[in-house]
Design an enzyme around this catalytic site. Sequence first.
Site, short mmCIF file in Angstrom:
data_model
loop_
_atom_site.label_atom_id
_atom_site.label_comp_id
_atom_site.label_asym_id
_atom_site.label_seq_id
_atom_site.Cartn_x
_atom_site.Cartn_y
_atom_site.Cartn_z
N ASP A 1 2.99 -5.97 15.58
CA ASP A 1 2.84 -4.58 16.03
C ASP A 1 2.77 -3.62 14.85
OD1 ASP A 1 2.68 -4.49 18.83
OD2 ASP A 1 4.83 -4.81 19.04
N TYR B 1 0.83 -1.21 0.00
CA TYR B 1 0.00 0.00 0.00
C TYR B 1 0.87 1.26 0.00
CZ TYR B 1 -3.13 3.63 1.78
OH TYR B 1 -3.83 4.81 1.96
#
Length: 335
Positions: A294, A161
């Site tokens: 994370d 992305y």
Amino acid sequence: LPPDVKQAGSKIHSRGFLGISGQMDLTKKNILLTGGGGFLGKHVFKKLLERGVPAENIFVPRSKEYDLRDAAVCEKLVQGKDVIIHLAAAVGGIGFNRKFPGKAFYDNASMAMNLLESFRKGGGEKFVGIGSVCAYPKILPAPFSENDLWNGYPEETNAPYGLAKKMMLVQSQAYNREYGTNAIHLLMVNLYGPEDNFHPEHSHVIPALIDKIAEAKKNNRPAVEVWGTGKASREFLFAEDAAEAIVFAAEKYNSIEPVNIGSGQEVSIKDLVDVICRLVGFNGEIRWNVDKPDGQPRRVLDVSRAEKEFGFKAQTTLEAGLKKTIDWYYNVYKK
């Protein structure tokens, strides 16, 4: 900016838009607002109306009718448009990026390429491209400066992305050098606020947490599971502030240099969860699933360029924005 672009500065200035001064009067422009029906787009549409832009001058293409991955569709859309604000994106949280990395890359890259090429050929006045903090390298000293954008590879989960968005910046700069195209690029942090997407499979961290914690309270669950360790940090920007920044930039900013758009405030995921629990009224246990990623360890931007170049500074504190978002969640989304 890459060295070869810096060396070509005089050529850019003579052909391109760096010599433009003053403020663009958006009230006299025909605007194409891609993604205008989405979360951020609704806020940008409202800000444009507040500026005095007539509603009939703003065209919002719906994805069911207009596939921006199709070059022919984009060529038709840009006809007669002076300004393009490109918000449309295939986007979601970590879960979306892990499940659909190909879609995250192709859809975002193809939409931007088609729109910018159509804009160039159509002779429009200004293209406002919305990039992402995901374009930044995984490991950087915080706060991230625009000058650090090329100093490493993005965090792997977000890379497809982020790199697709980064290519929009490359295309904008290349088109300015060759054609004098007026295209600016804004690097946006994670957004939140009323009208956000609270779907558990496609939402970003704040709406996902609000929904999960609110549901736990409603159903008297003793605990909530949250991905990761809680140690990662993020920066969040209230969507109304983001919309203000986009309109400011459309009016005032004319440079090939990318600009960070954020609040400039860093918060750990653990502290964020604590605040949401307090505002929602959930007193149960938070169970951290350390087998889940994370993501990027730290994410906070140097936002000084935006304030210097076009006077943008975020006005909404995280707690105030969370209160408004949670109120909307209960009063509108869950009503």
